[in-house]
Design an enzyme around this catalytic site. Structure first.
Site, PDB file in Angstrom:
ATOM      1  N   SER A   1      -4.170   0.762 -18.509  1.00  0.00           N
ATOM      2  CA  SER A   1      -5.107   1.043 -17.282  1.00  0.00           C
ATOM      3  C   SER A   1      -5.167   2.120 -16.551  1.00  0.00           C
ATOM      4  O   SER A   1      -6.142   2.498 -15.921  1.00  0.00           O
ATOM      5  CB  SER A   1      -4.952  -0.201 -16.404  1.00  0.00           C
ATOM      6  OG  SER A   1      -5.358  -1.429 -17.128  1.00  0.00           O
TER       7      SER A   1
ATOM      8  N   LYS B   1      -3.071  -2.253  -7.742  1.00  0.00           N
ATOM      9  CA  LYS B   1      -3.848  -2.700  -9.154  1.00  0.00           C
ATOM     10  C   LYS B   1      -3.170  -3.993  -9.448  1.00  0.00           C
ATOM     11  O   LYS B   1      -2.258  -4.359  -9.209  1.00  0.00           O
ATOM     12  CB  LYS B   1      -3.100  -1.578  -9.817  1.00  0.00           C
ATOM     13  CG  LYS B   1      -3.942  -1.712 -11.429  1.00  0.00           C
ATOM     14  CD  LYS B   1      -4.974  -0.901 -11.547  1.00  0.00           C
ATOM     15  CE  LYS B   1      -5.596  -0.887 -12.895  1.00  0.00           C
ATOM     16  NZ  LYS B   1      -6.290  -2.291 -13.134  1.00  0.00           N
TER      17      LYS B   1
ATOM     18  N   HIS C   1       0.806  -1.222   0.079  1.00  0.00           N
ATOM     19  CA  HIS C   1       0.175   0.047   0.139  1.00  0.00           C
ATOM     20  C   HIS C   1       0.915   1.270  -0.046  1.00  0.00           C
ATOM     21  O   HIS C   1       0.336   2.183   0.224  1.00  0.00           O
ATOM     22  CB  HIS C   1      -0.897   0.033   1.305  1.00  0.00           C
ATOM     23  CG  HIS C   1      -2.071  -0.954   1.243  1.00  0.00           C
ATOM     24  ND1 HIS C   1      -2.993  -0.966   2.264  1.00  0.00           N
ATOM     25  CD2 HIS C   1      -2.399  -1.960   0.008  1.00  0.00           C
ATOM     26  CE1 HIS C   1      -3.703  -2.321   1.843  1.00  0.00           C
ATOM     27  NE2 HIS C   1      -3.543  -2.558   0.751  1.00  0.00           N
ATOM     28  N   HIS C   2       2.004   1.303  -0.472  1.00  0.00           N
ATOM     29  CA  HIS C   2       2.890   2.334  -0.457  1.00  0.00           C
ATOM     30  C   HIS C   2       2.253   3.318  -1.454  1.00  0.00           C
ATOM     31  O   HIS C   2       2.665   4.711  -1.370  1.00  0.00           O
ATOM     32  CB  HIS C   2       4.420   1.989  -1.063  1.00  0.00           C
ATOM     33  CG  HIS C   2       4.428   1.639  -2.339  1.00  0.00           C
ATOM     34  ND1 HIS C   2       4.087   0.551  -2.897  1.00  0.00           N
ATOM     35  CD2 HIS C   2       5.154   2.397  -3.492  1.00  0.00           C
ATOM     36  CE1 HIS C   2       4.294   0.422  -4.283  1.00  0.00           C
ATOM     37  NE2 HIS C   2       4.910   1.563  -4.456  1.00  0.00           N
ATOM     38  N   ARG C   3       1.545   2.924  -2.363  1.00  0.00           N
ATOM     39  CA  ARG C   3       0.711   4.010  -3.484  1.00  0.00           C
ATOM     40  C   ARG C   3      -0.570   3.155  -3.404  1.00  0.00           C
ATOM     41  O   ARG C   3      -0.698   1.957  -3.295  1.00  0.00           O
ATOM     42  CB  ARG C   3       1.433   3.862  -4.720  1.00  0.00           C
ATOM     43  CG  ARG C   3       2.571   4.498  -4.919  1.00  0.00           C
ATOM     44  CD  ARG C   3       2.429   6.143  -4.837  1.00  0.00           C
ATOM     45  NE  ARG C   3       3.627   6.844  -5.289  1.00  0.00           N
ATOM     46  CZ  ARG C   3       4.137   7.632  -4.183  1.00  0.00           C
ATOM     47  NH1 ARG C   3       3.683   7.831  -3.230  1.00  0.00           N
ATOM     48  NH2 ARG C   3       5.332   8.175  -4.509  1.00  0.00           N
TER      49      ARG C   3
ATOM     50  N   LYS D   1      -3.250  -8.758  -6.804  1.00  0.00           N
ATOM     51  CA  LYS D   1      -3.808  -9.828  -8.033  1.00  0.00           C
ATOM     52  C   LYS D   1      -4.983 -10.665  -7.292  1.00  0.00           C
ATOM     53  O   LYS D   1      -5.138 -10.825  -6.049  1.00  0.00           O
ATOM     54  CB  LYS D   1      -2.457 -10.590  -8.075  1.00  0.00           C
ATOM     55  CG  LYS D   1      -2.700 -11.858  -9.342  1.00  0.00           C
ATOM     56  CD  LYS D   1      -2.576 -10.908 -10.681  1.00  0.00           C
ATOM     57  CE  LYS D   1      -2.336 -11.653 -11.829  1.00  0.00           C
ATOM     58  NZ  LYS D   1      -2.155 -10.893 -12.838  1.00  0.00           N
TER      59      LYS D   1
ATOM     60  N   ASP E   1       6.869   3.953 -12.918  1.00  0.00           N
ATOM     61  CA  ASP E   1       6.375   4.988 -12.170  1.00  0.00           C
ATOM     62  C   ASP E   1       4.929   5.178 -12.325  1.00  0.00           C
ATOM     63  O   ASP E   1       4.552   6.448 -12.575  1.00  0.00           O
ATOM     64  CB  ASP E   1       7.155   6.272 -12.606  1.00  0.00           C
ATOM     65  CG  ASP E   1       7.303   7.502 -11.411  1.00  0.00           C
ATOM     66  OD1 ASP E   1       7.055   7.157 -10.335  1.00  0.00           O
ATOM     67  OD2 ASP E   1       7.722   8.606 -11.708  1.00  0.00           O
TER      68      ASP E   1
ATOM     69  N   LYS F   1       6.427  -3.863 -10.868  1.00  0.00           N
ATOM     70  CA  LYS F   1       6.198  -3.427 -12.453  1.00  0.00           C
ATOM     71  C   LYS F   1       5.771  -2.065 -12.374  1.00  0.00           C
ATOM     72  O   LYS F   1       5.923  -1.271 -13.148  1.00  0.00           O
ATOM     73  CB  LYS F   1       5.157  -4.549 -13.028  1.00  0.00           C
ATOM     74  CG  LYS F   1       5.914  -5.707 -13.537  1.00  0.00           C
ATOM     75  CD  LYS F   1       4.867  -6.450 -14.338  1.00  0.00           C
ATOM     76  CE  LYS F   1       5.340  -7.604 -14.928  1.00  0.00           C
ATOM     77  NZ  LYS F   1       4.809  -8.591 -15.862  1.00  0.00           N
TER      78      LYS F   1
END
Length: 582
Positions: free
Chosen positions: A473, A166, A160-162, A202, A195, A190
């Site tokens: 995406s 996804k 969850h650093h970002r 997943k 970036d 990935k």
């Protein structure tokens, strides 16, 4: 029981009891049980370990029942040069049984999951520096024939650093927790290497989609989505799924519709999933962009005079020979782009064999696509030699070999027979770690999958496709959040300005000469959504390739290690600068 040895359970009441156990674990706090490595900050690590200990006491004794379940696991915190990635970066901790059951790659090479771990270890040696959250879901399905089946499914969130995280959703009979978490971890890196501001995730539903009717699949997808909603494992700001093996735009449309029914007040609900049909908020140009990321990176490498001179080649794509393994969306579109740039596709391999060009002019990719659509196979294409063993195609002499099929296709038993000068990994993990060592000793350059297929996460019919491409995406997600397609506010304004400029130039300097209508139309044309997708993808891949190339030169490592290193350091930096709340 130590944290690293904790077995995967099916805790039914873990989340509810955790929320009652400590107010700090309520709501989003439960979802964000992330434990940084020591490189991220000692105080952050301590706090997150304490959170884990509170929840782990609940998880250890929960019965395995057939109900929606959720399990949080912590996989180690020490970041050491000699430690494994599972320790340094919170990767999956496999017990002896889980490794044996997962299966190994051919000829004793590490399997895909183990290969990812090894590559991370190599990169960790250069780095100064996360963890999985897994939802395991089970629900009943009443089939059309009146029988009831128990459906098993997963959703793994690696980091969850970002946010949001996804990753695609698979439907396949071999879906399991280990591979789901491994692919979630791979998605984290990935996204980081190109970036794109997502964490990795997943999902998987353990069924053979070919054995279920469309109505049954819709029921499964909608129930799966409802369970994710219930556990806060889906949402535009939390977790955004995409297509993967066995799923496509239709399934994504069902997910979107289900989410919007359950969360009707979320104005950004359409951004809860990507890979949707265009009519449901998908993005134009997704299919056309398939294979472009691979092409862009290969083109940039071959255009670098300094790099190709070391391989005794001249710069440029034109005149180079290429072999493509896998003629799915990625393989076809990559071959298309390379042929258009002047490259020669001398052989194509598929699961049932391959074809080798006899003309010396290179294969006609457009004609092969038409032939395949009619014959359901590429074998027997006129002007080619058919090889029944597709493995033999990999060993033919060429400038660039592009494995765009399955993992572990180049291993320790055939690496010494590979005659390509460059291997561009369009598939996930096509070269095993042992093979990589052999190839590099022979001077063969490997352009790594972590970079080349960072826009590719969907696997269709055993072949990888960029239907769920993370870069595109990302564009679709932004489009949904903006509630407007790209080019709507700018296209006509661009065309108006260009028309005015051309008119002024013709009047001032044309001396009565006018541009042809075709040329005028080409110059004046404003940017459409497809143009934005192409341009954005090219910018993303070129900048990413430049970073990988420069890092490899500075650190004295190969491109794969450089790509992992960039990803690791970006994630670690994010943890460092974000601090701790409150």
């Amino acid at each position: 029981m130590s944290r690293s040895d904790m077995c995967l359970q099916n805790p039914v009441r873990a989340v509810d009891e955790a929320e009652r156990c400590d107010a700090s674990l309520e709501g989003a706090a439960v979802r964000n049980l992330l434990w940084s490595s020591e490189a991220a900050t000692i105080s952050s690590t301590t706090m997150r370990i304490n959170q884990f200990n509170c929840l782990s006491k609940l998880i250890q004794n929960v019965d395995q029942l057939h109900h929606p379940t959720i399990c949080r696991r912590q996989f180690g915190t020490a970041a050491t040069v000699g430690g494994t990635v599972r320790q340094a970066l919170g990767q999956i901790v496999e017990t002896k049984d889980s490794v044996e059951n997962h299966g190994a790659a051919p000829h004793g090479d590490p399997n895909f999951l183990e290969s990812v771990d090894i590559y991370f270890d190599r990169a960790a040696a250069y780095a100064q520096s996360t963890p999985d959250i897994l939802a395991q879901i089970k629900f009943p399905l009443k089939c059309g024939n009146g029988t009831v089946e128990l459906i098993e499914a997963y959703r793994a969130q690696h980091s969850h650093h970002r946010l949001p995280v996804k990753g695609g959703i698979r439907m396949a009979p071999n879906v399991d927790a280990n591979e789901t978490m491994a692919l979630a971890a791979l998605m984290t890196f990935k996204c980081a290497v190109v970036d794109v501001p997502f964490g990795g995730a997943k999902g998987g539903i353990k069924i053979d989609p070919n054995k279920y009717t469309s109505t049954e699949k819709e029921t499964i997808i909608r129930r799966y989505t409802s369970e994710l909603v219930k556990k806060n494992f889906i949402g535009p700001a939390l977790d955004v799924p995409a297509p993967d093996y066995g799923t496509g735009p239709q399934e994504m449309a069902w997910i979107k519709d289900t989410f919007e029914h359950l969360r009707p007040t979320d104005i950004n609900g359409s951004a809860c999933v990507t890979g949707k049909p265009l009519e449901e908020g998908g993005i134009d140009g997704r299919q056309e962009a398939t294979g472009l990321g691979v092409f862009f990176c290969v083109r940039e490498f071959l255009n670098d005079k300094e790099l190709v001179s070391k391989l005794n080649m001249n710069p440029g794509v034109k005149g180079k020979t290429f072999i493509v393994q896998g003629f799915g969306n990625v393989g076809r579109h990559t071959a298309d782009k390379l042929a258009a740039a002047g490259g020669k596709i001398i052989a194509v391999a598929e699961y049932d064999g391959g074809i080798v060009d006899e003309t010396g002019e290179g294969l006609d990719i457009t004609a092969i696509k038409a032939y395949q659509a009619t014959k359901k196979s590429i074998l027997g294409f006129p002007g080619t030699t058919t090889r029944r063993d597709s493995g033999e195609i990999l060993e033919l002499e060429c400038d660039v070999l592009i494995p765009a099929a399955l993992e572990s296709q180049i291993h320790s038993r055939n690496a010494h027979r590979i005659k390509a000068k460059v291997i561009a990994e369009a598939a996930n993990g096509p070269v095993t770690p042992r093979a990589e060592v052999i190839l590099e000793k022979r001077g063969i350059v490997i352009l790594p999958d972590l970079l080349l297929n960072a826009h590719i996460i969907k696997r269709e019919m055993g072949r990888f496709s960029s239907q769920g491409g993370v870069t595109v995406s990302y564009f679709e997600w932004l489009k949904n959040l903006n509630h407007m397609h790209f080019g709507r506010m700018s296209r006509r304004m661009e065309e108006s300005g260009k028309k005015a400029l051309i008119d002024a130039l013709e009047n001032q300097f044309g001396n009565g000469t006018k541009l042809s209508e075709d040329l005028r139309r080409q110059i004046v044309k404003g940017n459409t959504e497809v143009d934005f997708v192409y341009s954005g993808l090219e910018e993303t891949m070129l900048v990413s390739w430049d970073n990988v190339r420069r890092t490899a030169q500075i650190k004295g490592c190969n491109y794969r290690t450089a790509a992992y290193l960039i990803a690791i350091e970006r994630i670690a930096t994010c943890y460092k600068v974000s601090g701790i709340f409150p």
